[in-house]
Design a protein around this motif. Sequence first.
Motif, short mmCIF file in Angstrom:
data_model
loop_
_atom_site.label_atom_id
_atom_site.label_comp_id
_atom_site.label_asym_id
_atom_site.label_seq_id
_atom_site.Cartn_x
_atom_site.Cartn_y
_atom_site.Cartn_z
N ASP A 27 0.80 -1.14 -0.08
CA ASP A 27 -0.05 0.03 0.05
C ASP A 27 0.69 1.16 -0.01
O ASP A 27 1.52 1.53 0.89
N PRO A 28 1.12 1.99 -1.09
CA PRO A 28 2.05 2.93 -1.04
C PRO A 28 1.67 4.12 -0.14
O PRO A 28 2.62 4.82 -0.03
N GLU A 29 0.39 4.28 -0.13
CA GLU A 29 0.20 5.50 0.79
C GLU A 29 0.46 4.94 2.40
O GLU A 29 1.09 5.95 2.90
N LEU A 30 0.00 4.06 2.62
CA LEU A 30 0.39 3.64 4.31
C LEU A 30 1.92 2.93 4.38
O LEU A 30 2.41 2.76 5.30
N ARG A 31 2.38 2.71 3.06
CA ARG A 31 3.80 2.27 3.06
C ARG A 31 3.81 0.67 3.93
O ARG A 31 4.87 0.44 4.40
N HIS A 61 9.14 3.94 4.75
CA HIS A 61 8.92 5.42 5.07
C HIS A 61 9.87 6.40 4.77
O HIS A 61 9.83 7.55 4.72
N ALA A 103 -0.47 -12.70 12.48
CA ALA A 103 -1.53 -12.08 11.28
C ALA A 103 -0.43 -11.62 10.19
O ALA A 103 -0.68 -11.19 9.01
N ARG A 156 12.82 0.19 4.87
CA ARG A 156 12.02 1.14 5.63
C ARG A 156 11.47 2.13 4.47
O ARG A 156 12.26 2.96 3.95
N VAL A 168 2.95 -12.97 9.29
CA VAL A 168 3.65 -14.31 8.97
C VAL A 168 2.82 -14.94 8.02
O VAL A 168 1.74 -15.32 8.37
N PRO A 169 3.01 -14.86 6.72
CA PRO A 169 1.91 -15.69 5.81
C PRO A 169 2.21 -17.37 5.96
O PRO A 169 2.98 -17.45 6.78
#
Lengths: 776, 166, 289
Positions: A637-641, A764, A705, A762, A707-708
């Motif tokens: 999600d590029p907005e929430l990074r 961000h 939640a 990171r 770890v896949p």
Amino acid sequence: MTEFDQGARVNEIRHESGSRTEHFRLIRGDGRFTADLRIAGLLHAAFVRSPIGHARLVGVSTQEAHQCPGVEAVFTSGELPALSAQLPSPFEIPGFDTRLQSVLAREEARHAGEAAAVVIGTGAQEARTGATRLELELIPLPAVIDVEKALLPDSPRTYSDAAGNLAGRLTRGFGDVDSAFKQAQRVVSRRFSAARAAGAAMEPRCVVVDPSGSDGYALTVYEGTQAPHAVRRSIAKVLGLADKDVRVVAPDVGGGFGPKGRTYPETVALAAIALAIGRPLRWEASRSEDLLTTFHGRGLVVQADIASDEQGHVLGLRARLIQDCGAYLPTAAVVPLNTAQHLLGPYRIPACRFDLELVYTNKTPISPLRGGGRELGVFVLERMLDHLADALDLDPLEIRARNLLQPEDFPYDTGYPSRAGGTVVYDSGQYPACLETAKALVGYDDLCAAQEVDRQAGIYRGVGISMFLESTGLERERARAELTPGGRVQLMVGSPSTGQGHATSFSQVFAREARLPISLIDYRSGDTHLVDTGIGTFASRMAVIAGNAAAAAGKAFRERLREAASEELEAAAFDIDLAGSVLQVAGAPGRGISLETLAGRLESRGHLAKVAVDEEFAPERPTSFAGGAHAAVVRIDPELRSIEIERYVVVHDCGTILNQAIVDGQIHGGVAHGLGNALGEALLYAEDGSLISDSFLLYPIPRAAWVPKIEVKHLASPSPFNPLGVKGAGEGGTIGALATIARAVEHALAPFDVTCDDLPIRLHDSRLVPHAANRQ
Amino acid sequence: MTPADSAIEVRLRVNGLDREIDVDPCRLLVEVLRDDLGLTGAHVGCDSSQCGACVVLLNGLAAKACTVLAAQCNESEVTTIEGLSSGSELHRVQAAFQEHHALQCGFCTPGMIMTTVDLLTTNPSPTEAEITEALHGNLCRCTGYVNIVRAVLSLAAHSSSEGGEG
Amino acid sequence: MIPTGCSYHRPQSIDQAVDALTSGSGAVILAGGQSLIPLMKLGQSRPAALVDVAGIASLRYLNVEGRRIAIGALTTARDLERSTDLAAAVPVFAQAAKQIADPAVRARGTFVGALAFGDPGGDWPAIGLALEATLEVCGPSGSRQVQIGANLTPWEAIKRNEIIASATIEVPDGRTAAVYAKVRHPASGYALVGVAVLLTLDAAGVCTRCRIAATGALRRPARLPTIEASILGSNLDGLDLEEVAASLRAPLAGITGDAYAGSAQRAQLLRVLIHRTLHQTVAKLTSHP
């Protein structure tokens, strides 16, 4: 081609998962971890530590602590000779300025958390309250934090009597690197870094010392360690005792991951004090204390150059590795050596030169941590191949395929100098098949094809695939087995299990060779009293070394049983078969004796010891190489990074599998650890050398939640270097995960100018600015 | 003001047995369980209420025994991992953890199991997402949670049997 | 382990609790203890006395009467998460509760306690602010009502010897919806950034009430009045919500940061969450007019 009997090897995966014998106690709360032990008259210890990275210790005010209710004694470094002694070094590095840690700091504290005093109380709470009242008079000194700045001439020094912060330099390599780079049509250069990370085993460190002598030893030490024999050696050496006077027991161990393989100052301090005051002592680290003082891992900066021809065939590799060692050696030295060796990966690399610089800083010492340095070698190499592929406009999988070793290349002499002498030789592998399998399982081509359409819908999905290789196995290990008076078999190995399911795997191997039902076997380990030698549970070595020792013990045990039965049954030993728990004369139904009866008769005659074996496995080539491919699909999600790992696939080759459920579990946990390192885990320090990330409120351990569901596929190329054909499986999950995630994230964010060469990644810190070319 | 450190009496029912103990008001439930009652199945893995190794059932609900004062539990019912089953019988959550190899070192396991018991009591058919959310406060460093989730999923009322092979 | 000792009181009534708070200096209220006990363990809070209110049965209730919700001081996040009446009346409670910590913490941590404590990364304070809870505060001179508004936060409203007995929320008439969203801190699970939004629209789609509260990014949870003002009175059909969120500038100086998430990062997340929560709230209002 192999030096072992082919008949002993099984060229296929053995599906013998069965039930894990160690689980029953643990799921019922009947586990016995060190902190669960109850000893009468136990006193508790609390350590008083420097809160900052570098300080001169000018005094210790103990008076107020002495007056606290429940405080029995206070110790500083001068009180007992052992408390100012240095922790012994298990190995020397010639030419190095090797600085060793003291049990308690005397004049200077060189990392936050370094202990300078111990408060002994009637209870843990009393000891800790007393410790809060004890004052260390510290004069802060400039702290060395950044490993690269530490090498600058004007840097403060970790050791005021040293010329700089360099502990030593090493160069490793082979071939003509300079001409490789001269001939190259393409050279790519990159800088990488990996933050310090914590082992963070769920069980914090804990030590109990009993000086009562009730078991015949001067001192019995209980500690959740990976290496009880090494701990025994250090204690004995510092206290001036013989090894035989000290017993070290690793009860149930709540995870190790490398840092629990060291001897720590707290252990030696407790041993010295318990012996001096004649009372049993306990110290249990809080999580904050554990994060602060249990040795850290990673902490590396690498500058690497790769040379290739226009088709992407690698001609040479150069790297400068700067390892943050923390304040003391020697355990840190192993780490960049592993990193350097693993910069070769499973590829044909004609020439390389690696310059290693080991640097002191005012931080907690560094230890091997799940991967042991291998993970960063593989990370840097795989990233370099990705960058080279991008530079050549090749698919990153294609460049790997062009350089991978082929199955017929094994055993493959890399030409790289081995630490044990000679060169590093890879035993076996099928890397092209691993790569193809990973590619097919994850649906690489479809994912790449769908990317453009996804992006138009605002979905940023990426796929990364990378290879890994892992040196596993090391040194020697023993397995003992004894017939008990009740007709059961006690199987004993020196080094402990720290969650790897040794009781199951080794009992299984032993039982198969002895032709006994596994239900008859009681497994014990991690007690220097039971097996006098043991190297330790690390370097993914136990299946390789102790597994083969257990197999040899099983085979020998069967012979001892047949010999014993032959006397009872008056038949030739070679005529006797084992069926279940009955020894039977072949072709003579009714002529048999149960194990229980046999044991009873031997016991009554004092001959039980005849059915006992002690087998050591110490092969000429103790190292086998596991490997394979990892694939990850991430959505960003590029907005929430934020990064979601949608799929994770491991194609894993660890040769013969002893117990698939256990191996799968090792891979799952290893991958989760690697994901943590790739995407979040970092131990951060402040300017004064205090640790910022000093609790689980600030140090992120991967959660359920996040770890896949990790998918594992096995391809097996049994090792020709050991009879079972096994290769270790403890760290490959971590080793392969770092570069895989980095590539997947870069791939997902291809429209932006994002490079994932620093761990943890990171987003961000990236501005997610589109490439000029992609701007519309 | 009452003098500090004066012990107070606490009455508890622990694993079906009535207990009366005098405790320092600052002592945590997990300390009393482990040190006074000898129930060492609940473990202490952190000091910030994050790891969940100490989870027990307090009046039927999962609670972090490191973040509850023993004094707060007066007149309460506590179930620890030791009280979940008796003899050689296993509680079905324990059996599923065994079956699916949902533990390695076993340190986090009691907390994982107790949290799962609470989850299945309130939500007998959790989805995978509900399971991983329910386990948010239980950290494991060994298993990557893969087999833990698989074990819990096998107990979900809608689940016929084990999930697909990995 | 809590290193320093303290005394403990277990009052059976609110009056006794107030007495205990008044008579002992340094006495604090203990309800669920999910914020207080961890701080005591880390030595960051050292109260001289604890007043455990769990024995006051009259504080344990959740009343849902139409659009009026009354939450007693002992009502836990888990109670709010599981109440079907509450889910029908004000679904944002369950939606927010599920995002708080983990089930074991939710089973003990209370709504009112979280409001009283006002943790900078707490979730409930954002809900309390956006839904303008009214607090019933009991002290030595009786009880009083305190309405939480843009300029008054719960933790500012109470004195050391007072106790919040309950929080009451009246959901406005008309088309009203509320949403809470957060980004969890990767380690602690507290809100790195959290945003609660409540919107009321009139028949024409004009916003007659807008409350936006943020947590995590600020020194203390707070409403964002300038953003609210840019929405109030507008027809939401014609409003560019992304632009509204992007207009967040004024409080930037007050946005906190740490080594894990700097203030620029939190400001960016705050804008994204404001946009998304507004969008989700509008979507709820349009799907359930």
